[in-house]
Design an enzyme around this catalytic site. Sequence first.
Site, PDB file in Angstrom:
ATOM      1  N   LYS A  26     -13.910   0.243  14.984  1.00 45.95           N
ATOM      2  CA  LYS A  26     -12.609  -0.456  15.073  1.00 45.95           C
ATOM      3  C   LYS A  26     -12.119  -0.487  16.517  1.00 45.95           C
ATOM      4  CE  LYS A  26     -10.842  -0.025  10.438  1.00 45.95           C
ATOM      5  NZ  LYS A  26     -10.224   0.788   9.423  1.00 45.95           N
ATOM      6  N   ASP A  53      -4.720 -10.141  12.973  1.00 50.01           N
ATOM      7  CA  ASP A  53      -4.810  -8.731  13.356  1.00 50.01           C
ATOM      8  C   ASP A  53      -3.852  -8.503  14.533  1.00 50.01           C
ATOM      9  OD1 ASP A  53      -5.677  -6.255  14.665  1.00 50.01           O
ATOM     10  OD2 ASP A  53      -7.251  -6.309  13.151  1.00 50.01           O
ATOM     11  N   ALA A  98       1.230   1.280  11.584  1.00 44.49           N
ATOM     12  CA  ALA A  98       1.547   0.629  10.306  1.00 44.49           C
ATOM     13  C   ALA A  98       0.278   0.347   9.508  1.00 44.49           C
ATOM     14  CB  ALA A  98       2.286  -0.681  10.562  1.00 44.49           C
ATOM     15  N   ASN A 113       0.857  -1.193   0.000  1.00 45.85           N
ATOM     16  CA  ASN A 113       0.000   0.000   0.000  1.00 45.85           C
ATOM     17  C   ASN A 113       0.893   1.243   0.000  1.00 45.85           C
ATOM     18  OD1 ASN A 113       0.610   0.821   2.841  1.00 45.85           O
ATOM     19  ND2 ASN A 113      -0.277  -1.198   3.220  1.00 45.85           N
TER      20      ASN A 113
END
Length: 400
Positions: free
Chosen positions: A337, A306, A275, A210
């Site tokens: 989240k 995760d 990150a 990304n």
Amino acid sequence: MNKLAFKNCLLIVTGSIAAYKTPDIVRRMRDEGAEVRVVLTSAASEFVTPLVLQAVSGNEVRQDLFDQKAEAGMGHIELARWADAIVIAPASADYIAKLSKGAADDLSTAICRASEAPILIAPAMNLQMWENSFTKEALDSLMKKGVCVCGPDSGSQACGEVGLGRLVEAEVLLESIANLFNAGSMAQIRVMVTAGPTREYIDPVRYLTNQSSGKMGYALARAACEAGANVILISGPTNLEPPKGVGVEYISSASEMESSVVNNIRDIDIFIACAAVSDYRPEIESSQKIKKSASTFSLKLIPNKDILSGVAGLTNAPFTVGFAAETEKLERYAKDKMTKKGIDMIAANLVDNDGTGFNSDDNELTVFWRDKSRILEKQSKEKLARKLVTLISKVYRESL
Ligand code: PMT
């Protein structure tokens, strides 16, 4: 102004191969304005001579607890009173264990017992010794008594192993010594920051990634270090210079980042996940370059663990701060989240516009915690990071 101007620094050198680096460390401490005196343990004198350290420090090197020349024969008291800071570098596994048990049977340990000066330890040892639970327990107990720890670094070791255990570079050590004198909002706190992108390899030459540049995470690591924290940065591939005073571990994929986080999380007080971790990776990573054959090509992706949720779910979890990168519904998605990952705080940024978010010099954040929120307006990532670090340390201390 030199970082250590007019400071009396006592350097205790213990028995590790890295002791050969100490003449350079002493020279650099003096370059920064410090008055340096050196104490050598008997094991250390197998690796570096008192004569070299005397020449570079400009002071007699002390080795014996019972010294006829010292004032009233009590060298340890004299040196304990003289020191503004005590730096133990390199600190061997044996020495760390001894200090944690409160030993005072030689000059250096007696000084540590008698002094009110802050103590900084820079461990240096073989990887297995570093990972041994005796070492971790000894350091835990020292840190609970307020001792600061710098490093160790990762890399190739004298014993042929590769991994954590190397003495930190001299400039990193110097930065940590300077931090002993300007205790900021994160003094005595150990912080881990993740930064940058991850790479999920398809074959040896292709990967999924990304646009994260690492700038936000590196700025946070630097700001936490400036605020007095002992910082470890787990970084994906970036083009950035490592922040001074920060221990860095470089990784490539999400699973490498996860392993690195898990291996180092034990003593961490605050975990900041900045990150941009890939949520998925190819199910199969081809060992050879994939040849063009058909007109279409499908890639099956499987989920990565995760990392942030994993850390938040640990028994004795550190204070956890996540980031949310969103292109819409910032508040709703960020709060979701925070709840789903079970974390203490989340910093949300919009990543669909020019000038903020991924790979930009500026950013804007909305930070959520408990039932509270704060907008940190658009500014350089460096300035923003300082404000976020101040906010995190305040909320962290309230949570204790
Ligand atoms: O690096 P820069 O170019 O400076 O850009 C900064 C940034 C935009 C990357 C940064 O500000 C940011 O938003 N970082 C988080 C990016 C992200 O992956 O967000 P997310 O909403 O997908 O993930 C939520 C949180 O879970 C993040 O804290 C992430 O680190 C963490 N995560 C995600 C997936 C995973 N497998 N493990 C994780 O820990």
